[in-house]
Design an enzyme around this catalytic site. Sequence first.
Site, short mmCIF file in Angstrom:
data_model
loop_
_atom_site.label_atom_id
_atom_site.label_comp_id
_atom_site.label_asym_id
_atom_site.label_seq_id
_atom_site.Cartn_x
_atom_site.Cartn_y
_atom_site.Cartn_z
N TRP B 322 -0.40 -3.26 -2.24
CA TRP B 322 0.15 -3.62 -3.55
C TRP B 322 -0.12 -2.50 -4.56
CZ3 TRP B 322 -2.14 -4.16 -8.37
CH2 TRP B 322 -1.39 -4.79 -9.35
N HIS B 323 -1.27 -1.83 -4.41
CA HIS B 323 -1.63 -0.80 -5.38
C HIS B 323 -0.78 0.46 -5.26
CE1 HIS B 323 -5.22 -3.27 -5.93
NE2 HIS B 323 -5.27 -2.72 -7.12
N GLY B 324 -0.28 0.73 -4.07
CA GLY B 324 0.53 1.93 -3.97
C GLY B 324 0.88 2.27 -2.54
#
Lengths: 296, 480
Positions: B322-324
């Site tokens: 989700w963060h990257g």
Amino acid sequence: MKKAIWVVVFLGILFVGDRFIGYIFQQQITKSQFRYSRMYRGEGQADILIVGNSRGLNFYQPSVEKATGLTTFSLCYYSMPCEIATVLAKDYLDRYPKVKTVLVETTIVEMSDDKLLPGFTTYMPYSERIDSVLRLKTKETWNYANFSHIYRFNNEVFQRAMYYRNKLDNDWYFDHTITQDLIDQAPHRSVEFKTPDSHVQDLKQLADYCKARNINLQFVIAPIFPTYTVKKLDVFKQKIEAATGITVHDYSKAILDYSSFTDYLHANLKGGAEIVDTMVKDGVLPRAPQTAVSSR
Amino acid sequence: MVFNSITFLIFSVVFFPIYFATKGKLRLWWILLASYVFYGSWDWRFLGIIMLSTFMDFNFGKLIGATENKARRRTYLILSMIMNLGFLGFFKYFNFFIDSFVSLMHTFGLNPGLSTLQILLPVGISFYTFQSLSYTIDIYRREIPVERDMLKFAAFIALFPQLVAGPIVRARDLLPQMETDKKFDWDNFNSGLGRVLWGFFKKVAIADSLAPFVDQCWADPSKFSSSHLLVGVIFYSFQIYCDFSGYSDIAIGLARIMGYRFVENFKTPYFSQSFSEFWTRWHISLSSWLRDYLYIPLGGNRHGKFGTYKNNMITMLLGGLWHGANLAFIFWGFLHGVYLIIQRITTPIWRKFVQLVRMPAFINSAICMIIVYTLTVIAWIYFRSGSMGHRSFSVANTIIGRITSFEEFSWYTVLNKYQVLKGILLLVIMLAVEITNQRMSWNVTQLRRPALRIALFASVLWLIALFGTFGSNSFIYFQF
């Protein structure tokens, strides 16, 4: 109504507190043993003045004093912006006109550190010249510094001044020896010193100022690691010499011993002492009469 | 438009008086317009995505709510998920998956001839996508009623304080609050303003002051000593905390001034004594989202030991993703998955050991805190490297390698000591306030006393003037 009074009280306290804290900090700056505080306080009298950025720190004051027998004062600072360096030098010479020699490490010409420039808001109240340079170069910071007096001290220069609140700042020298890794990479690395016209003009103004007051001004290029390439150094020297009419003494290749360097652009304490001795022999740095006699 | 900019100050000066001067639909229109201006200031083209996402989820919600047919309800939910995750997948992960696929094919000696696209990542897409998705899922689960007012729903999705970096405010929490017009309230204003100022202090004075030191360490770690890098990684753990929690504080404070209550996003996470506790104190709105919409639907801890381990790992891996779009972020999630699993295995043994040696409770707490913090920092090293492309793992490994070598490990080899001392001073101030806040609730009770409130507000403003960095630096979580 009651709420409105509290809001007014809050804004009043915010303003008065800002001025009061700013005043307290300024008192501390005035009392600090940091070089610029001593200079503006009137305790910076010396025979030799050194001006430069971190490369100027190669000319370590105790080494210079030992080699020349003369008192020395350094205005050098890491990444010192040229416009501030020349202004500080003029402020110094206004206050201490009996200086025998001003030594300028000329690669300062290429420096304009936008991050450091606002740091000198700390010394704005002491110098109209600094005030006008900041107003010209960093108008936003200058505005903030006038709006909030606390903001004047929101910088590295203030923190250093506080660090040296009660002790002398004569521990600025490079004590490491260059690593083998850097030595190996040196032949593949290079630098080109730029000569922005405005900075060359700053040097010219300093030169004119010294000439008008009969002060001996010496321009030098401090040592550079032997296998590290400096591109177009001749062009660099010629441009400064043409603008100022003063010879630039080039010591960039004067030290060949690798162990005399901390990195490509900085001699360490040992290298610094070597180059100072050379400069004394060359007459770039003066020698005290008794030292001159005793050394014969 | 970032919170720490003059533009946002002007925006607020215009927004709040009109907000409180309007009522009903007009106020919702004003919130929507202002929020779209706020969001469109990054790139007006991104507005199309958020508008489409809002329109579609509003209608999917209505369609799910309009039928009792289970299959249809599920179909509409799946369509909503495909749309939301499709946007996220395309804008955030398309290039990552193409790159990974091409690399995989190369290992088999094949050349698929695929190329990546020049895709701009819309700011905050991960946040509002999850926010919007939770709405349709909650309706499908019959946990919330269908929202019939499109304007209110659009204002809920776009509400500017939380739009670009959270907290991820769910429909069940915020939509009911939007039923009534909030009047200006001094208590809300004071506690909200206090929170905003504290958030600014954490962002502009602490996070942005630590940033140059941290950036230098990651730019070329081979240049620095082990002690310098150790300071760098510790600073990073606080930089990201102050940056992100500072943003959350500002968002929560702005919402409070408007009269809304957002969920808390951070609760002094570095004082956690276990990783499960850490995830109830760090980025709470995301971890609770993942818990409610991923971990529990996967089976949570209801399917035995190995089922729980698997669910922990899947949740943390997706949390990392989700963060990257970078393997380093996934690895960060993997490490946290491993930590959670190891914790489940070792906790009973540790408890027995504590009982056996009659370890005092405070020593036990301190040991647990230090272990959790240290392992969290190790994971942060990979996380910070996640934005460095193909260099991420080599940089992270170099940092860990150099620190653990203890080469030139001394205070003398730490460079830029002024930055270090300033950083330590600011962290002491921050921790002192946040620890005492747990006992004294500065923001709730103490700020009601005018004299103390004035003293605190003025002190924070003076600290910001003395230590703040005013370059309108972006928040770290904008990239996610």
